[in-house]
Design an enzyme around this catalytic site. Structure first.
Site, PDB file in Angstrom:
ATOM      1  N   ASP A 240       0.863  -1.278  -0.013  1.00  0.00           N
ATOM      2  CA  ASP A 240       0.104   0.159   0.044  1.00  0.00           C
ATOM      3  C   ASP A 240       0.837   1.236  -0.021  1.00  0.00           C
ATOM      4  O   ASP A 240       2.042   1.315   0.357  1.00  0.00           O
ATOM      5  CB  ASP A 240      -0.925   0.030   1.192  1.00  0.00           C
ATOM      6  CG  ASP A 240      -0.056  -0.022   2.436  1.00  0.00           C
ATOM      7  OD1 ASP A 240       1.004  -0.706   2.483  1.00  0.00           O
ATOM      8  OD2 ASP A 240      -0.577   0.869   3.378  1.00  0.00           O
ATOM      9  N   GLU A 241       0.253   2.301  -0.423  1.00  0.00           N
ATOM     10  CA  GLU A 241       0.683   3.619  -0.347  1.00  0.00           C
ATOM     11  C   GLU A 241       2.347   3.809  -0.672  1.00  0.00           C
ATOM     12  O   GLU A 241       3.024   4.454  -0.061  1.00  0.00           O
ATOM     13  CB  GLU A 241       0.602   4.133   1.197  1.00  0.00           C
ATOM     14  CG  GLU A 241      -0.739   4.291   1.499  1.00  0.00           C
ATOM     15  CD  GLU A 241      -1.082   4.743   2.678  1.00  0.00           C
ATOM     16  OE1 GLU A 241      -1.854   5.798   3.136  1.00  0.00           O
ATOM     17  OE2 GLU A 241      -0.479   4.546   3.743  1.00  0.00           O
ATOM     18  N   VAL A 242       2.634   3.137  -1.906  1.00  0.00           N
ATOM     19  CA  VAL A 242       4.199   3.282  -2.257  1.00  0.00           C
ATOM     20  C   VAL A 242       4.224   4.882  -2.966  1.00  0.00           C
ATOM     21  O   VAL A 242       3.747   4.883  -4.021  1.00  0.00           O
ATOM     22  CB  VAL A 242       4.411   2.094  -3.273  1.00  0.00           C
ATOM     23  CG1 VAL A 242       5.960   2.259  -3.670  1.00  0.00           C
ATOM     24  CG2 VAL A 242       4.194   0.828  -2.562  1.00  0.00           C
TER      25      VAL A 242
END
Ligand SMILES: *[C@@H]1O[C@H](CO)[C@@H](O)[C@H](O)[C@H]1NC(C)=O
Ligand SMILES: *[C@@H]1O[C@H](CO)[C@@H](O)[C@H](O)[C@H]1NC(C)=O
Ligand SMILES: *[C@@H]1O[C@H](CO)[C@@H](O)[C@H](O)[C@H]1NC(C)=O
Ligand SMILES: *[C@@H]1O[C@H](CO)[C@@H](O)[C@H](O)[C@H]1NC(C)=O
Length: 544
Positions: free
Chosen positions: A340-342
């Site tokens: 997530d949220e890279v």
């Protein structure tokens, strides 16, 4: 004063009375039949015994000890309620007509026969059988009680239900239990709670309380979001430097191998799986304290290091070794690799990354770079004979290579029902968390919104709905630590637990309000400090 009147009116509107609903079960069983014209029996705690007639094992004996204690706690609560009454006023304690004059009174039961029809399984797993049947003074077991299941997991769930049926009599001298037969099983196989131990460290004692609350709620999966950007408390066998340099304190704020083993055992005895999450390639700054070579060097001003560097072979050698350790330490066959949220900004700023991307024909396609990493990680995990769970971004990246056995975990709030439709129509098994973020706070009984969120409320075929494995309540720990995490989780996560266990038709808020109130009081009696689930009130027998 006005506020009080308002709250009372609000409660009246909910149809709530001032008393928790004694002897009610949470989450609500699939089927409950009452007998003998609402008959009831009494359980005398002094003579009560569990009578194991077939298979035995360590999980069962530990459970019987635990549940005998829980049953005693119910009896003690009834007793202290009576004593509190005496101490608090000159009134005579609430009397009760003699049992003999109560036409619903049937008699006394002295034991619960526990019949486990198959050999004990050793370790809980995805899709384990949790069915059970519980009879208390039913026509076929008059003045007796019997719990039958084909798996130890069913027996554990049934023992929980049995103890929840017990309610102290009005005079506090005995435990009453309805004559009934309960047939029960969960609606979804994956009923989880995520606990983040990286933003704030959670001591083992705190995790035990959380797991006690999960057991009572029939939640079966502890999703351990163990490390993140901020800290790395997992003490690795292969790479102890990760926690030496990455934990808040390398001595006191770490989970040693023994801690991890003991926690998995604590969960196993309660029929709870432990799924480790080692979130990559983003959320990994703490790894960089000891292994900066894993991370991307950023050439923008924000921070010196970014997500893992997916273009280096050494990154994969490292995670191969590290994930192999994880596969050995955690018995569950599921591994959450995050995804997530890279943040793409750092990758964009790095000339080496851009060169590599050009050579590999994905110039400017940073989502493809992310997919490249995830696919490697997923295949690595399969090679370790484990299955993978990923956060939804991995699916959202539009990667057609993503293995169909990968479970997609939906967390974004936006249009999550639409997202459920998409992942399942693409054929992916899916977990939901979007509507169950425990760190999102609202004043008052905000469990009702979580309670009303049904993971099947999307437009899709039966086949798509079958791909929904369940969901997880998520306790991100930016603003909780050992001082407040337990009351924040419970009983709100228990509302999610009922949604995932009980039949879809169970959604009567006034009824749930009363049962949850009672459930919360039971948690308090077991030392799990759950916060009040509704406005003004008190727990009968509460002592401080
Ligand atoms: C346990 O249950 C079995 C089977 O119903 C019964 O024969 C036996 O008497 C019970 N034992 C005790 C100690 O209650
Ligand atoms: C009989 O006992 C039940 C269960 O405790 C109680 O709810 C009910 O009020 C009692 N009835 C009378 C007439 O006392
Ligand atoms: C890159 O794309 C070109 C043109 O489509 C193709 O000829 C070449 O084989 C590709 N190279 C790689 C490494 O995929
Ligand atoms: C792989 O895992 C399955 C259970 O998920 C197990 O039955 C099997 O023996 C495992 N295989 C190996 C090679 O460990």
């Amino acid at each position: 004063m006005k506020l009080t009147v308002f709250l009372l009116l609000a409660l009246a509107a909910l149809g709530a009375t001032s008393e928790p609903q004694r002897g009610s079960v949470w989450p609500k069983p699939q089927s409950t039949v009452r007998f003998h014209n609402n008959g009831f029996v009494i359980v005398s705690i002094n003579t009560f015994r569990f009578n194991v007639t077939l298979n035995k094992c360590d999980i069962l004996s530990a459970a019987l000890t635990r549940y005998y204690k829980y049953l005693s706690l119910e009896r003690e609560a009834g007793y202290s309620e009576r004593v509190n009454f005496r101490a608090g006023s000159n009134e005579v304690p609430l009397g009760e007509q003699p049992l003999s004059s109560n036409s619903s009174y049937r008699g006394r039961i002295d034991s619960l026969e526990v019949e486990l029809m198959a050999r004990c399984e050793d370790t809980p797993y995805f899709g384990m059988d949790e069915h059970y049947e519980l009879r208390v003074d039913s026509p076929d077991v008059p003045l007796g009680a019997k719990l039958v299941a084909h798996s130890i997991w069913g027996i554990l769930r049934g023992l929980e239900t049995f103890v929840q049926l017990a309610a102290p009599s009005a005079d506090g001298t005995a435990l009453h239990m309805s004559s009934c037969m309960i047939s029960d099983y969960p609606r979804f196989p994956h009923r989880g709670l995520l606990v983040d131990t990286a933003r704030h460290f959670m001591p083992i004692e705190t995790l035990h309380k959380i797991i006690d609350g999960m057991e009572a709620s029939k939640l079966n999966t502890f999703h351990w979001h163990i490390v993140d950007d901020q800290s790395f408390p997992y003490q690795s066998k292969l790479y102890p430097e990760l926690s030496d340099k990455g934990a808040y304190n390398p001595l006191s704020h770490v989970y040693t191998q023994n801690d991890v083993k003991a926690l998995i055992e604590y969960c196993r005895l309660r029929g709870i799986r432990v799924i480790p999450e080692f979130d990559t390639p983003g959320h990994t700054l703490s790894w960089g304290n000891s292994h900066p070579e894993l991370l991307t060097k950023c050439y923008n001003s924000k921070s010196p290091l970014g997500p893992m560097d997916p273009t280096k072979k050494s990154t994969y050698r490292f995670i191969q070794n590290f994930f192999s350790e994880i596969a050995e330490v955690f018995p569950d066959r599921y591994f959450h690799v995050g995804g997530d949220e890279v943040s793409k900004e750092c990758w964009k700023s790095n000339p080496d990354i851009n060169n590599w991307m050009r050579e590999n024909n994905i110039s400017g396609l940073y989502n493809k770079l992310e997919s490249f990493y995830i696919n490697k990680a997923v295949h690595l995990i399969y090679s370790l004979n484990m299955s993978t769970i990923v956060w939804q971004e991995v699916f959202d990246n539009g990667d057609t290579q993503l293995d169909k056995n990968t479970v997609v975990h939906i967390w974004k709030l936006g249009s999550f029902m639409e997202e459920l439709r998409k992942t399942t129509s693409a054929g992916y098994m899916t977990l939901l968390s979007s509507c169950w973020y425990l760190d999102h706070l609202k004043s008052g009984g905000d469990w009702t919104e979580m309670y009303q969120c049904d993971p099947h409320n999307f437009d899709g075929t039966e086949e798509q709905k079958r791909l929904i494995l369940g969901g997880e309540a998520c306790m991100w720990s930016e603003f909780v630590d050992f001082t407040n995490v337990v009351p924040r989780v419970f009983p709100r996560a228990s509302a999610v637990a009922e949604r995932l266990w009980s039949d879809r038709s169970v959604k009567d808020i006034p009824d749930a309000t009363q049962r949850l109130d009672e459930f919360r009081c039971r948690l308090l009696r077991r030392g799990v400090h759950a916060q009040p689930s509704r406005g003004p009130g008190y727990c009968p027998g509460e002592i401080f």
